[in-house]
Design a protein around this motif. Structure first.
Motif, PDB file in Angstrom:
ATOM      1  N   GLN A  21       0.855  -1.182   0.000  1.00  0.00           N
ATOM      2  CA  GLN A  21       0.000   0.000   0.000  1.00  0.00           C
ATOM      3  C   GLN A  21       0.896   1.238   0.000  1.00  0.00           C
ATOM      4  OE1 GLN A  21      -2.304   0.431   3.630  1.00  0.00           O
ATOM      5  NE2 GLN A  21      -3.850   1.645   2.579  1.00  0.00           N
ATOM      6  N   ASP A  22       0.539   2.224  -0.823  1.00  0.00           N
ATOM      7  CA  ASP A  22       1.297   3.463  -0.848  1.00  0.00           C
ATOM      8  C   ASP A  22       1.143   4.167   0.502  1.00  0.00           C
ATOM      9  OD1 ASP A  22       1.411   6.564  -1.347  1.00  0.00           O
ATOM     10  OD2 ASP A  22       2.546   5.616  -2.982  1.00  0.00           O
ATOM     11  N   HIS A  23       2.245   4.461   1.147  1.00  0.00           N
ATOM     12  CA  HIS A  23       2.196   5.023   2.504  1.00  0.00           C
ATOM     13  C   HIS A  23       1.593   6.422   2.524  1.00  0.00           C
ATOM     14  CE1 HIS A  23       5.425   8.131   2.776  1.00  0.00           C
ATOM     15  NE2 HIS A  23       5.767   7.572   1.634  1.00  0.00           N
ATOM     16  N   ALA A  24       1.741   7.189   1.443  1.00  0.00           N
ATOM     17  CA  ALA A  24       1.254   8.574   1.438  1.00  0.00           C
ATOM     18  C   ALA A  24      -0.216   8.670   1.033  1.00  0.00           C
ATOM     19  CB  ALA A  24       2.113   9.425   0.504  1.00  0.00           C
ATOM     20  N   SER A  25      -0.592   7.959  -0.038  1.00  0.00           N
ATOM     21  CA  SER A  25      -1.960   8.080  -0.565  1.00  0.00           C
ATOM     22  C   SER A  25      -2.926   7.067   0.020  1.00  0.00           C
ATOM     23  CB  SER A  25      -1.949   7.927  -2.086  1.00  0.00           C
ATOM     24  OG  SER A  25      -1.661   6.583  -2.452  1.00  0.00           O
ATOM     25  N   LEU A  29      -1.620  -1.073  -3.825  1.00  0.00           N
ATOM     26  CA  LEU A  29      -0.836  -1.194  -5.053  1.00  0.00           C
ATOM     27  C   LEU A  29      -0.845  -2.600  -5.636  1.00  0.00           C
ATOM     28  CD1 LEU A  29       2.232   0.937  -3.939  1.00  0.00           C
ATOM     29  CD2 LEU A  29       0.291   1.663  -5.353  1.00  0.00           C
ATOM     30  N   MET A  30      -0.637  -3.590  -4.796  1.00  0.00           N
ATOM     31  CA  MET A  30      -0.503  -4.955  -5.298  1.00  0.00           C
ATOM     32  C   MET A  30      -0.534  -5.950  -4.145  1.00  0.00           C
ATOM     33  SD  MET A  30       3.608  -4.993  -6.130  1.00  0.00           S
ATOM     34  CE  MET A  30       3.782  -6.766  -6.076  1.00  0.00           C
ATOM     35  N   MET A  31      -0.630  -7.215  -4.517  1.00  0.00           N
ATOM     36  CA  MET A  31      -0.504  -8.314  -3.566  1.00  0.00           C
ATOM     37  C   MET A  31       0.476  -9.308  -4.169  1.00  0.00           C
ATOM     38  SD  MET A  31      -1.101 -11.591  -3.033  1.00  0.00           S
ATOM     39  CE  MET A  31      -1.951 -12.861  -2.246  1.00  0.00           C
ATOM     40  N   ALA A  32       1.377  -9.789  -3.359  1.00  0.00           N
ATOM     41  CA  ALA A  32       2.328 -10.806  -3.797  1.00  0.00           C
ATOM     42  C   ALA A  32       2.631 -11.699  -2.594  1.00  0.00           C
ATOM     43  CB  ALA A  32       3.601 -10.158  -4.339  1.00  0.00           C
ATOM     44  N   TRP A  33       3.499 -12.653  -2.800  1.00  0.00           N
ATOM     45  CA  TRP A  33       3.808 -13.627  -1.751  1.00  0.00           C
ATOM     46  C   TRP A  33       5.217 -13.422  -1.223  1.00  0.00           C
ATOM     47  CZ3 TRP A  33      -0.104 -16.614  -0.129  1.00  0.00           C
ATOM     48  CH2 TRP A  33      -1.223 -16.728  -0.971  1.00  0.00           C
ATOM     49  N   MET A  34       5.393 -13.760   0.043  1.00  0.00           N
ATOM     50  CA  MET A  34       6.714 -13.735   0.668  1.00  0.00           C
ATOM     51  C   MET A  34       6.913 -15.057   1.398  1.00  0.00           C
ATOM     52  SD  MET A  34       6.736  -9.923   2.350  1.00  0.00           S
ATOM     53  CE  MET A  34       8.372  -9.283   2.029  1.00  0.00           C
ATOM     54  N   ASN A  35       8.159 -15.486   1.458  1.00  0.00           N
ATOM     55  CA  ASN A  35       8.495 -16.598   2.346  1.00  0.00           C
ATOM     56  C   ASN A  35       9.316 -16.008   3.499  1.00  0.00           C
ATOM     57  OD1 ASN A  35      11.103 -16.248   1.347  1.00  0.00           O
ATOM     58  ND2 ASN A  35      11.101 -18.119   0.132  1.00  0.00           N
ATOM     59  N   GLN A  36       9.735 -16.845   4.398  1.00  0.00           N
ATOM     60  CA  GLN A  36      10.437 -16.363   5.593  1.00  0.00           C
ATOM     61  C   GLN A  36      11.704 -15.592   5.230  1.00  0.00           C
ATOM     62  OE1 GLN A  36      10.730 -19.224   8.804  1.00  0.00           O
ATOM     63  NE2 GLN A  36      12.702 -18.390   9.410  1.00  0.00           N
ATOM     64  N   ASP A  37      12.437 -16.072   4.238  1.00  0.00           N
ATOM     65  CA  ASP A  37      13.670 -15.393   3.843  1.00  0.00           C
ATOM     66  C   ASP A  37      13.376 -14.044   3.184  1.00  0.00           C
ATOM     67  OD1 ASP A  37      15.297 -17.410   4.859  1.00  0.00           O
ATOM     68  OD2 ASP A  37      15.358 -18.491   2.954  1.00  0.00           O
ATOM     69  N   ALA A  38      12.303 -13.955   2.392  1.00  0.00           N
ATOM     70  CA  ALA A  38      11.924 -12.679   1.769  1.00  0.00           C
ATOM     71  C   ALA A  38      11.534 -11.656   2.834  1.00  0.00           C
ATOM     72  CB  ALA A  38      10.789 -12.889   0.772  1.00  0.00           C
ATOM     73  N   VAL A  39      10.827 -12.106   3.865  1.00  0.00           N
ATOM     74  CA  VAL A  39      10.478 -11.225   4.983  1.00  0.00           C
ATOM     75  C   VAL A  39      11.751 -10.701   5.636  1.00  0.00           C
ATOM     76  CG1 VAL A  39       9.460 -11.156   7.294  1.00  0.00           C
ATOM     77  CG2 VAL A  39       8.219 -12.273   5.429  1.00  0.00           C
ATOM     78  N   ALA A  40      12.668 -11.608   5.946  1.00  0.00           N
ATOM     79  CA  ALA A  40      13.914 -11.215   6.611  1.00  0.00           C
ATOM     80  C   ALA A  40      14.732 -10.262   5.740  1.00  0.00           C
ATOM     81  CB  ALA A  40      14.731 -12.455   6.964  1.00  0.00           C
TER      82      ALA A  40
END
Length: 122
Positions: A21-25, A29-40
């Motif tokens: 989500q755009d922090h200002a507006s 914006l989008m949805m995608a996937w993360m795994n534990q390493d992507a989060v880190a």
């Protein structure tokens, strides 16, 4: 209390949905996937990194397009099974060159495009 990515509730494939989500507006914006390493990696670098299910590889947003997502705030939902990433978006977020991936509405049974692709500024 220190945050540990292991405490998130990933699905059976080790993934968790992440909404950008755009922090200002406030625009989603989008949805995608993360795994534990992507989060880190996202938390360590401040550059949003997703997990590409089709390529089975990390996807640093904007690495090839230049349309970078800089992490402003990282939020968890109450069940710890979905993420909300408040970002500073550079350029369009969607691969269709639209600001948001959510550019199609269904109104009275018809699909309606709400935004056109962005054009390059010369």
């Amino acid at each position: 209390m220190n945050f540990d990515p292991q405490t998130l509730r990933y699905d059976e494939k080790g993934l968790i949905p992440a909404i950008a989500q755009d922090h200002a507006s406030g625009q989603v914006l989008m949805m995608a996937w993360m795994n534990q390493d992507a989060v880190a990696q996202t938390l360590a670098t401040g550059r949003v990194t997703y997990w590409s299910r089709s390529r089975q590889a990390f996807w640093v947003k904007g690495e090839t397009s230049g349309h970078v997502q800089k992490l402003v705030d990282f939020r968890l939902d109450c069940d710890r099974d979905c993420l909300l990433l408040l970002v500073e978006q550079s350029g369009p977020a969607c691969h269709t060159r639209r600001q948001s991936c959510f550019y199609t509405a269904v109104r009275e049974g018809d699909e309606v495009e709400l935004m056109a692709p962005l054009t390059d500024q010369a």
